[in-house]
Design a protein around this motif. Structure first.
Motif, PDB file in Angstrom:
ATOM      1  N   MET A   1      62.002  63.050  78.757  1.00 36.22           N
ATOM      2  CA  MET A   1      62.065  64.071  79.809  1.00 36.22           C
ATOM      3  C   MET A   1      63.520  64.316  80.185  1.00 36.22           C
ATOM      4  SD  MET A   1      60.341  64.072  83.623  1.00 36.22           S
ATOM      5  CE  MET A   1      58.693  64.103  82.946  1.00 36.22           C
ATOM      6  N   SER A   2      63.898  65.530  80.251  1.00 33.60           N
ATOM      7  CA  SER A   2      65.263  65.872  80.631  1.00 33.60           C
ATOM      8  C   SER A   2      65.490  65.525  82.087  1.00 33.60           C
ATOM      9  CB  SER A   2      65.498  67.374  80.410  1.00 33.60           C
ATOM     10  OG  SER A   2      66.688  67.768  81.033  1.00 33.60           O
ATOM     11  N   THR A   3      66.730  65.199  82.446  1.00 31.34           N
ATOM     12  CA  THR A   3      67.039  64.917  83.844  1.00 31.34           C
ATOM     13  C   THR A   3      67.039  66.171  84.691  1.00 31.34           C
ATOM     14  OG1 THR A   3      69.392  65.124  83.365  1.00 31.34           O
ATOM     15  CG2 THR A   3      68.427  62.912  83.238  1.00 31.34           C
ATOM     16  N   ARG A   4      67.077  67.346  84.059  1.00 30.90           N
ATOM     17  CA  ARG A   4      67.130  68.595  84.824  1.00 30.90           C
ATOM     18  C   ARG A   4      65.841  69.386  84.732  1.00 30.90           C
ATOM     19  NH1 ARG A   4      69.641  72.493  83.512  1.00 30.90           N
ATOM     20  NH2 ARG A   4      70.032  73.325  85.577  1.00 30.90           N
ATOM     21  N   ARG A   5      65.040  69.145  83.752  1.00 33.99           N
ATOM     22  CA  ARG A   5      63.944  70.066  83.516  1.00 33.99           C
ATOM     23  C   ARG A   5      62.737  69.304  82.990  1.00 33.99           C
ATOM     24  NH1 ARG A   5      65.748  74.698  79.808  1.00 33.99           N
ATOM     25  NH2 ARG A   5      66.755  75.305  81.770  1.00 33.99           N
ATOM     26  N   ASN A 200      52.678  80.635  81.894  1.00 31.94           N
ATOM     27  CA  ASN A 200      53.901  81.405  81.641  1.00 31.94           C
ATOM     28  C   ASN A 200      54.717  81.590  82.922  1.00 31.94           C
ATOM     29  OD1 ASN A 200      52.965  81.649  79.026  1.00 31.94           O
ATOM     30  ND2 ASN A 200      52.208  83.745  79.305  1.00 31.94           N
ATOM     31  N   LEU A 201      55.076  80.465  83.527  1.00 30.58           N
ATOM     32  CA  LEU A 201      55.765  80.504  84.815  1.00 30.58           C
ATOM     33  C   LEU A 201      56.949  79.554  84.797  1.00 30.58           C
ATOM     34  CD1 LEU A 201      55.316  81.797  87.710  1.00 30.58           C
ATOM     35  CD2 LEU A 201      54.436  79.548  88.360  1.00 30.58           C
ATOM     36  N   ARG A 202      58.099  80.019  85.290  1.00 33.11           N
ATOM     37  CA  ARG A 202      59.281  79.181  85.476  1.00 33.11           C
ATOM     38  C   ARG A 202      59.527  79.012  86.966  1.00 33.11           C
ATOM     39  NH1 ARG A 202      63.716  77.841  82.380  1.00 33.11           N
ATOM     40  NH2 ARG A 202      63.142  79.365  80.783  1.00 33.11           N
ATOM     41  N   ILE A 203      59.690  77.761  87.392  1.00 33.56           N
ATOM     42  CA  ILE A 203      59.938  77.445  88.797  1.00 33.56           C
ATOM     43  C   ILE A 203      61.325  76.837  88.921  1.00 33.56           C
ATOM     44  CG2 ILE A 203      59.236  76.008  90.745  1.00 33.56           C
ATOM     45  CD1 ILE A 203      56.373  76.145  89.614  1.00 33.56           C
ATOM     46  N   THR A 204      62.138  77.412  89.796  1.00 30.79           N
ATOM     47  CA  THR A 204      63.470  76.890  90.081  1.00 30.79           C
ATOM     48  C   THR A 204      63.539  76.612  91.579  1.00 30.79           C
ATOM     49  OG1 THR A 204      64.420  78.244  88.316  1.00 30.79           O
ATOM     50  CG2 THR A 204      65.947  77.326  89.927  1.00 30.79           C
ATOM     51  N   ALA A 205      63.916  75.391  91.943  1.00 24.74           N
ATOM     52  CA  ALA A 205      63.904  75.022  93.364  1.00 24.74           C
ATOM     53  C   ALA A 205      65.125  74.185  93.712  1.00 24.74           C
ATOM     54  CB  ALA A 205      62.637  74.250  93.702  1.00 24.74           C
ATOM     55  N   ASN A 220      38.935  70.444  90.632  1.00 24.81           N
ATOM     56  CA  ASN A 220      38.083  70.417  89.444  1.00 24.81           C
ATOM     57  C   ASN A 220      38.442  71.586  88.532  1.00 24.81           C
ATOM     58  OD1 ASN A 220      36.061  70.068  87.586  1.00 24.81           O
ATOM     59  ND2 ASN A 220      34.418  70.777  88.924  1.00 24.81           N
ATOM     60  N   GLY A 221      39.176  71.309  87.457  1.00 24.63           N
ATOM     61  CA  GLY A 221      39.518  72.356  86.505  1.00 24.63           C
ATOM     62  C   GLY A 221      40.837  73.025  86.817  1.00 24.63           C
ATOM     63  N   VAL A 222      41.948  72.425  86.380  1.00 30.49           N
ATOM     64  CA  VAL A 222      43.292  72.984  86.580  1.00 30.49           C
ATOM     65  C   VAL A 222      43.966  73.084  85.216  1.00 30.49           C
ATOM     66  CG1 VAL A 222      45.549  72.695  87.654  1.00 30.49           C
ATOM     67  CG2 VAL A 222      43.490  72.016  88.896  1.00 30.49           C
ATOM     68  N   ILE A 223      44.486  74.266  84.882  1.00 29.38           N
ATOM     69  CA  ILE A 223      45.180  74.481  83.620  1.00 29.38           C
ATOM     70  C   ILE A 223      46.631  74.840  83.909  1.00 29.38           C
ATOM     71  CG2 ILE A 223      45.321  75.928  81.554  1.00 29.38           C
ATOM     72  CD1 ILE A 223      42.300  76.352  81.807  1.00 29.38           C
ATOM     73  N   LEU A 224      47.560  74.102  83.319  1.00 32.20           N
ATOM     74  CA  LEU A 224      48.989  74.414  83.369  1.00 32.20           C
ATOM     75  C   LEU A 224      49.434  74.661  81.944  1.00 32.20           C
ATOM     76  CD1 LEU A 224      50.217  71.574  85.765  1.00 32.20           C
ATOM     77  CD2 LEU A 224      49.476  73.878  86.383  1.00 32.20           C
ATOM     78  N   GLU A 225      49.896  75.878  81.668  1.00 32.65           N
ATOM     79  CA  GLU A 225      50.261  76.240  80.304  1.00 32.65           C
ATOM     80  C   GLU A 225      51.588  77.006  80.298  1.00 32.65           C
ATOM     81  OE1 GLU A 225      48.464  78.878  76.567  1.00 32.65           O
ATOM     82  OE2 GLU A 225      47.297  78.599  78.399  1.00 32.65           O
ATOM     83  N   ASN A 226      52.548  76.507  79.536  1.00 32.51           N
ATOM     84  CA  ASN A 226      53.879  77.135  79.460  1.00 32.51           C
ATOM     85  C   ASN A 226      54.495  77.248  80.857  1.00 32.51           C
ATOM     86  OD1 ASN A 226      53.492  77.414  76.709  1.00 32.51           O
ATOM     87  ND2 ASN A 226      52.863  79.549  76.845  1.00 32.51           N
ATOM     88  N   VAL A 227      54.652  76.103  81.499  1.00 30.76           N
ATOM     89  CA  VAL A 227      55.223  76.040  82.848  1.00 30.76           C
ATOM     90  C   VAL A 227      56.486  75.184  82.789  1.00 30.76           C
ATOM     91  CG1 VAL A 227      54.857  75.305  85.225  1.00 30.76           C
ATOM     92  CG2 VAL A 227      52.957  76.299  83.928  1.00 30.76           C
ATOM     93  N   TRP A 228      57.585  75.733  83.298  1.00 29.88           N
ATOM     94  CA  TRP A 228      58.857  75.021  83.341  1.00 29.88           C
ATOM     95  C   TRP A 228      59.254  74.799  84.784  1.00 29.88           C
ATOM     96  CZ3 TRP A 228      63.134  75.566  79.247  1.00 29.88           C
ATOM     97  CH2 TRP A 228      62.563  75.615  77.956  1.00 29.88           C
ATOM     98  N   LEU A 229      59.785  73.603  85.058  1.00 31.58           N
ATOM     99  CA  LEU A 229      60.314  73.266  86.370  1.00 31.58           C
ATOM    100  C   LEU A 229      61.791  72.948  86.258  1.00 31.58           C
ATOM    101  CD1 LEU A 229      57.502  70.805  87.590  1.00 31.58           C
ATOM    102  CD2 LEU A 229      57.638  73.283  87.936  1.00 31.58           C
ATOM    103  N   ASP A 230      62.614  73.670  87.004  1.00 29.59           N
ATOM    104  CA  ASP A 230      64.048  73.411  87.033  1.00 29.59           C
ATOM    105  C   ASP A 230      64.433  72.872  88.397  1.00 29.59           C
ATOM    106  OD1 ASP A 230      64.519  74.293  84.459  1.00 29.59           O
ATOM    107  OD2 ASP A 230      64.769  76.380  85.080  1.00 29.59           O
TER     108      ASP A 230
END
Length: 230
Positions: A1-5, A200-205, A220-230
């Motif tokens: 895991m990257s230290t930034r992302r 398909n979501l990028r989050i920068t905080a 019940n039933g959560v899908i995370l697909e192509n999500v980036w956290l910065d």
């Protein structure tokens, strides 16, 4: 895991990253105004620009690329998607320039059954912290919700005594902590929380000690697909 992302799944694929499209006229040429839908009327929402289709945020006076409009944008969006209201279906943020940013300045709680399509836009959330923000995020939903195809930028000034606050997304709730949605206990719910998709979501905080996505047990039933956290 990257230290930034942290990459939750794959590489993000955002819409609207090509050449900027020509900006449309303020209202669609030749479009006929449409009266408030039954769901809009039941929610007490009167379209400000009825030339736009139901679900197009411009119909409700929400405008891009104007930081000074954050308060008005937030008021309009909260009225449309309020949990106590009746609106459900798709809400979309048109991307007229190919890089539009919509500014908002408060936590927005969503009615069940809403799908948010950012169409390559950015939602920019800026807010000073408050105690009432405990266990809450900018986009807050319990069930039957999705958000996709864009970016969220969080500028949350932590303070005011809230804990686990300033998240970009919060899904579910448990107990009495926090001021949004009221007390919730899994055993007393007629319908389970969940059926949530983030795609398909990028989050920068910039929130110190914050969490990009806060989720509670009982979902019940959560899908995370192509999500980036910065």
């Amino acid at each position: 895991m990257s230290t930034r992302r942290s990459v939750l799944s794959g590489a993000v694929a955002l819409l609207g990253t090509g050449a900027a499209a020509a900006a449309p006229p303020p209202h669609p040429a030749g479009a006929q105004p449409s009266a408030a839908t039954p769901a809009e009327a039941a929610s007490g929402v009167t379209p400000k620009f009825p030339e736009y289709a139901p679900g197009d945020v411009r119909r409700y006076g929400i405008v891009p690329n104007d930081a000074a409009a954050a308060g008005a944008n937030t008021t309009a969006l909260k009225a449309l998607v309020a949990p106590a209201g009746a609106f459900s279906g798709t809400v979309w943020f048109p991307n007229s320039t190919g890089k539009d940013t919509y500014y908002l300045n408060d936590i927005v709680c969503f009615h069940d059954g809403i799908q948010v399509d950012l169409q390559g836009c950015t939602l920019h959330f800026s807010k000073p912290g408050e105690r009432r923000d405990t266990n809450a995020g900018f986009i807050f939903a319990l069930r039957d919700f999705s958000i996709s195809n864009g970016s969220i930028v969080v500028d949350y000034q932590r303070g005011g005594g809230g804990t686990d606050a300033g998240n970009a997304l919060t899904f579910g709730k448990r107990g009495e902590d926090g001021s949004y949605f009221g007390p919730i206990y899994d055993s007393k719910l007629p319908v389970p929380m969940g059926n949530i998709t983030v795609r398909n979501l990028r989050i920068t905080a910039n929130t110190r000690g914050g969490i990009g996505i806060l989720m509670f047990g009982g979902l019940n039933g959560v899908i995370l697909e192509n999500v980036w956290l910065d």
